[in-house]
Write an enzyme that holds these catalytic residues in place. Structure first.
Site, PDB file in Angstrom:
ATOM      1  N   SER A   7     -15.460  -0.619 -74.088  1.00 53.30           N
ATOM      2  CA  SER A   7     -16.123  -1.526 -74.935  1.00 53.30           C
ATOM      3  C   SER A   7     -15.786  -3.035 -74.828  1.00 53.30           C
ATOM      4  O   SER A   7     -14.979  -3.542 -74.188  1.00 53.30           O
ATOM      5  CB  SER A   7     -15.426  -0.983 -76.480  1.00 53.30           C
ATOM      6  OG  SER A   7     -15.790   0.102 -76.697  1.00 53.30           O
ATOM      7  N   SER A  57      -7.485   1.172 -77.171  1.00 54.35           N
ATOM      8  CA  SER A  57      -6.466   1.924 -77.846  1.00 54.35           C
ATOM      9  C   SER A  57      -5.519   1.813 -76.794  1.00 54.35           C
ATOM     10  O   SER A  57      -5.544   2.321 -75.679  1.00 54.35           O
ATOM     11  CB  SER A  57      -6.922   3.049 -78.313  1.00 54.35           C
ATOM     12  OG  SER A  57      -8.006   3.131 -79.140  1.00 54.35           O
ATOM     13  N   GLU A  69     -15.063  12.730 -74.358  1.00 56.36           N
ATOM     14  CA  GLU A  69     -14.447  12.192 -75.633  1.00 56.36           C
ATOM     15  C   GLU A  69     -14.962  12.608 -76.793  1.00 56.36           C
ATOM     16  O   GLU A  69     -14.430  13.097 -77.717  1.00 56.36           O
ATOM     17  CB  GLU A  69     -14.847  10.613 -75.505  1.00 56.36           C
ATOM     18  CG  GLU A  69     -14.257   9.944 -76.709  1.00 56.36           C
ATOM     19  CD  GLU A  69     -14.267   8.317 -76.482  1.00 56.36           C
ATOM     20  OE1 GLU A  69     -15.198   7.818 -75.790  1.00 56.36           O
ATOM     21  OE2 GLU A  69     -13.412   7.620 -77.357  1.00 56.36           O
TER      22      GLU A  69
HETATM   23  C1  LIG Z   1     -10.180   3.888 -83.643  1.00 55.13           C
HETATM   24  C2  LIG Z   1     -11.156   3.436 -82.680  1.00 55.13           C
HETATM   25  C3  LIG Z   1     -10.506   3.528 -81.182  1.00 55.13           C
HETATM   26  C4  LIG Z   1     -11.452   2.893 -80.272  1.00 55.13           C
HETATM   27  N1  LIG Z   1     -10.849   2.872 -78.946  1.00 55.13           N
HETATM   28  C5  LIG Z   1     -11.641   2.441 -77.994  1.00 55.13           C
HETATM   29  C6  LIG Z   1     -11.037   2.464 -76.574  1.00 55.13           C
HETATM   30  O1  LIG Z   1      -9.683   2.925 -76.479  1.00 55.13           O
HETATM   31  N2  LIG Z   1     -11.654   1.894 -75.669  1.00 55.13           N
HETATM   32  C7  LIG Z   1     -12.894   1.466 -75.867  1.00 55.13           C
HETATM   33  O2  LIG Z   1     -13.570   1.271 -74.733  1.00 55.13           O
HETATM   34  N3  LIG Z   1     -13.518   1.659 -76.976  1.00 55.13           N
HETATM   35  C8  LIG Z   1     -12.786   2.124 -78.132  1.00 55.13           C
HETATM   36  N4  LIG Z   1     -13.335   1.834 -79.340  1.00 55.13           N
HETATM   37  C9  LIG Z   1     -14.583   1.145 -79.483  1.00 55.13           C
HETATM   38  C10 LIG Z   1     -15.580   2.238 -79.928  1.00 55.13           C
HETATM   39  O3  LIG Z   1     -16.252   2.957 -78.925  1.00 55.13           O
HETATM   40  C11 LIG Z   1     -16.930   0.977 -80.734  1.00 55.13           C
HETATM   41  O4  LIG Z   1     -16.308   0.564 -81.618  1.00 55.13           O
HETATM   42  C12 LIG Z   1     -18.190   2.014 -80.770  1.00 55.13           C
HETATM   43  O5  LIG Z   1     -18.630   2.684 -79.586  1.00 55.13           O
HETATM   44  C13 LIG Z   1     -19.016   1.239 -81.666  1.00 55.13           C
HETATM   45  O6  LIG Z   1     -19.361   0.001 -81.149  1.00 55.13           O
HETATM   46  P1  LIG Z   1     -19.161  -1.387 -81.867  1.00 55.13           P
HETATM   47  O7  LIG Z   1     -17.945  -1.576 -82.356  1.00 55.13           O
HETATM   48  O8  LIG Z   1     -19.556  -2.398 -80.662  1.00 55.13           O
HETATM   49  O9  LIG Z   1     -20.482  -1.424 -82.787  1.00 55.13           O
HETATM   50  P2  LIG Z   1     -21.862  -1.388 -82.738  1.00 55.13           P
HETATM   51  O10 LIG Z   1     -22.246  -0.892 -81.551  1.00 55.13           O
HETATM   52  O11 LIG Z   1     -22.212  -2.927 -82.710  1.00 55.13           O
HETATM   53  O12 LIG Z   1     -22.370  -0.892 -84.092  1.00 55.13           O
HETATM   54  C14 LIG Z   1     -22.348  -1.490 -85.147  1.00 55.13           C
HETATM   55  C15 LIG Z   1     -23.063  -0.779 -86.292  1.00 55.13           C
HETATM   56  O13 LIG Z   1     -24.435  -0.569 -85.882  1.00 55.13           O
HETATM   57  C16 LIG Z   1     -24.587   0.666 -85.847  1.00 55.13           C
HETATM   58  N5  LIG Z   1     -25.819   0.720 -84.605  1.00 55.13           N
HETATM   59  C17 LIG Z   1     -25.677   0.398 -83.120  1.00 55.13           C
HETATM   60  N6  LIG Z   1     -26.834   0.959 -82.474  1.00 55.13           N
HETATM   61  C18 LIG Z   1     -27.702   1.531 -83.265  1.00 55.13           C
HETATM   62  C19 LIG Z   1     -28.734   2.101 -82.945  1.00 55.13           C
HETATM   63  N7  LIG Z   1     -29.214   2.308 -81.756  1.00 55.13           N
HETATM   64  N8  LIG Z   1     -29.241   2.896 -84.117  1.00 55.13           N
HETATM   65  C20 LIG Z   1     -28.769   2.897 -85.393  1.00 55.13           C
HETATM   66  N9  LIG Z   1     -27.681   2.097 -85.754  1.00 55.13           N
HETATM   67  C21 LIG Z   1     -26.809   1.618 -84.726  1.00 55.13           C
HETATM   68  C22 LIG Z   1     -23.693   1.446 -85.474  1.00 55.13           C
HETATM   69  O14 LIG Z   1     -23.484   2.942 -85.987  1.00 55.13           O
HETATM   70  C23 LIG Z   1     -22.665   0.733 -86.146  1.00 55.13           C
HETATM   71  O15 LIG Z   1     -22.508   1.098 -87.765  1.00 55.13           O
HETATM   72  C24 LIG Z   1     -12.456   2.260 -80.594  1.00 55.13           C
HETATM   73  C25 LIG Z   1     -13.043   2.311 -81.896  1.00 55.13           C
HETATM   74  C26 LIG Z   1     -12.283   2.805 -82.822  1.00 55.13           C
HETATM   75  C27 LIG Z   1     -12.760   2.598 -84.263  1.00 55.13           C
END
Ligand SMILES: Cc1cc2nc3c(=O)[nH]c(=O)nc-3n(C[C@H](O)[C@H](O)[C@H](O)COP(=O)(O)OP(=O)(O)OC[C@H]3O[C@@H](n4cnc5c(N)ncnc54)[C@H](O)[C@@H]3O)c2cc1C
Length: 397
Positions: free
Chosen positions: A132, A164, A247
């Site tokens: 991410s 993480s 995952e």
């Molecule tokens: C506890 C935890 C551990 C994590 N650990 C890791 C890790 O070790 N390594 C890593 O790489 N990442 C990690 N992540 C990141 C995680 O993969 C991302 O947070 C996740 O993929 C969502 O991306 P974002 O936070 O950028 O949110 P965004 O993608 O910006 O999404 C924001 C909101 O918009 C909604 N949304 C986005 N696109 C769409 C769509 N096409 N249609 C409808 N709704 C949509 C989403 O559902 C969400 O509600 C972790 C996250 C958490 C919470």
């Protein structure tokens, strides 16, 4: 879970109970919450080594590679039995064993497989997942970290986020953009990186729970040898899909530290005379919990028959994370403001459930993304419009 084991499964369960009885006595009680992170991680490495020596760290793998030649059901049985103990397991181990190693074994060279498999299985190598970025989460193919070839190395610049356990990891799996002139899914390449390399800066992110399990990771002129590239140049998306499929199956949820619906009902009853709307909500949550249970039995049955459950498996985390948040909220509501400030251990479970559910609803695929997946791939509804799919990444705004 209790369900009807076949005679072979029941025999395996007994064998595991005996093994745990002999080897996990120190985890009968919770580990002292004052234990510092490094000591906790050291215990986690030790526990992993113990399991690896008994072939229990990778039950489905061949014996000669450290496994048990076992079945998916045996793996499930082991995890069910292990979860009755407060063992120091967590993503700091499973990112390596469940995400990194399966990807390396599928796409890596024999040398890479040899270098990383055994030490990861035995807890000597802990991993983090550097996928991410600030503008690439759900839309992972949007990553902007650049990798430019320089002799035998690649030079990387960019930023990762939500990584993480990067602060304890020995190695990381990483995707970077190697060719911005190609459409966004095509110009990516997959690497493994030694987390102690110069050019990596790990900055902790403080969470609402007060813990600091994930990080921002800044990459500045980081050099990764080409020997640490996994798969072909430009095949990063394919390799990343292997990681993500693993995952989504492994981000389950439950642990001893999280509350159940019946614990919530006891809590609500202790605080207030039940109102009819409370009773209705309790019944709804109880029905959901039972529905989830039977849905998982079906997944297990299909695993037991050697089938792969497919995209419908996403339902399990989607329903569980939402239910956990609702049931925790209900218990905390019943206790009023006092429950939020209380140091009481059983209330801590609901506070933890409430905050962790918020994270669980995002990690391993956010709710909306899983709903899209179910809509498109299970129900066969029309796909989302993806306008940037076929244009060069450098032309995307
Ligand atoms: C506890 C935890 C551990 C994590 N650990 C890791 C890790 O070790 N390594 C890593 O790489 N990442 C990690 N992540 C990141 C995680 O993969 C991302 O947070 C996740 O993929 C969502 O991306 P974002 O936070 O950028 O949110 P965004 O993608 O910006 O999404 C924001 C909101 O918009 C909604 N949304 C986005 N696109 C769409 C769509 N096409 N249609 C409808 N709704 C949509 C989403 O559902 C969400 O509600 C972790 C996250 C958490 C919470």
């Amino acid at each position: 879970m209790d369900f009807n084991d076949s005679p072979e499964e029941a025999a395996f369960r007994l064998q595991i109970r005996n093994w745990l009885g002999a080897n996990a006595q120190e985890f009968k009680r919770p580990i002292d919450p004052e234990t510092d992170v490094q000591s906790y991680i050291a215990k986690g490495r030790e526990w992993q080594k113990k399991k690896a020596k008994a072939g229990l760290a990778a039950i489905r793998w061949p014996k000669e590679e450290g496994g048990l030649d076992g079945t998916p059901m045996q793996e499930v049985i082991f995890h069910e039995e292990e979860s009755h103990y407060h063992v120091p397991v967590g993503p700091f181990v499973t990112i390596g064993t469940h995400l990194a190693v399966p990807t390396i074994r599928r796409h890596g060279t024999p040398e890479q497989i040899e270098q990383f498999t055994r030490p990861t299985l035995e807890g000597d190598l802990l991993w983090c997942q550097l996928f991410s970025e600030p503008s690439a989460g759900s839309d992972l193919a949007n990553i902007r970290t650049r990798a430019v070839r320089d002799g035998d190395d690649w030079v990387l610049n960019g930023q990762k986020v939500w990584t993480s356990w990067a602060h304890v990891a020995d190695w990381g799996i990483l995707i970077a953009r190697t060719d911005p002139s190609l459409p966004k899914h095509k110009g990516l390449t997959y690497f493994v990186v030694d987390m102690r390399s110069p050019g990596i800066e790990v900055r902790p992110i403080r969470q609402i729970s007060g813990e600091s399990e994930f990080n921002e990771v800044f990459l500045t002129d980081l050099r990764i040898p080409d020997a640490n590239r996994i798969g072909a140049v430009g095949d990063g998306w394919k390799c990343a899909m292997t990681t993500l499929m693993n995952e989504r199956v492994s981000v389950g949820g439950e642990s001893q530290s999280l509350p159940t619906v019946s614990e919530m009902i006891t809590e609500v009853r202790a605080h207030s005379a039940e109102r009819s709307e409370d009773r209705f909500r309790m019944a709804q949550l109880l029905t959901q919990e039972m529905g989830l249970r039977y849905f998982r039995f079906r997944l297990l049955t299909s695993l037991s028959k050697g089938e792969t459950p497919g995209p419908i498996a996403a339902m399990s985390k989607l329903v569980y994370a939402n239910m956990l948040q609702d049931l925790s909220a209900m218990a905390l509501d019943a206790g009023g403001v006092d429950s939020l400030c209380s140091q009481d251990n059983h209330l801590h479970k609901f506070k933890h459930g409430y905050t962790w559910a918020a994270a669980l609803r995002i990690a391993g695929g956010a709710d909306e993304i899983l709903r899209n997946q179910i809509a498109e791939r299970v129900l066969g509804l029309p796909g989302e419009i993806r306008v940037d799919k076929d244009i060069p990444f450098s032309e995307c705004r």
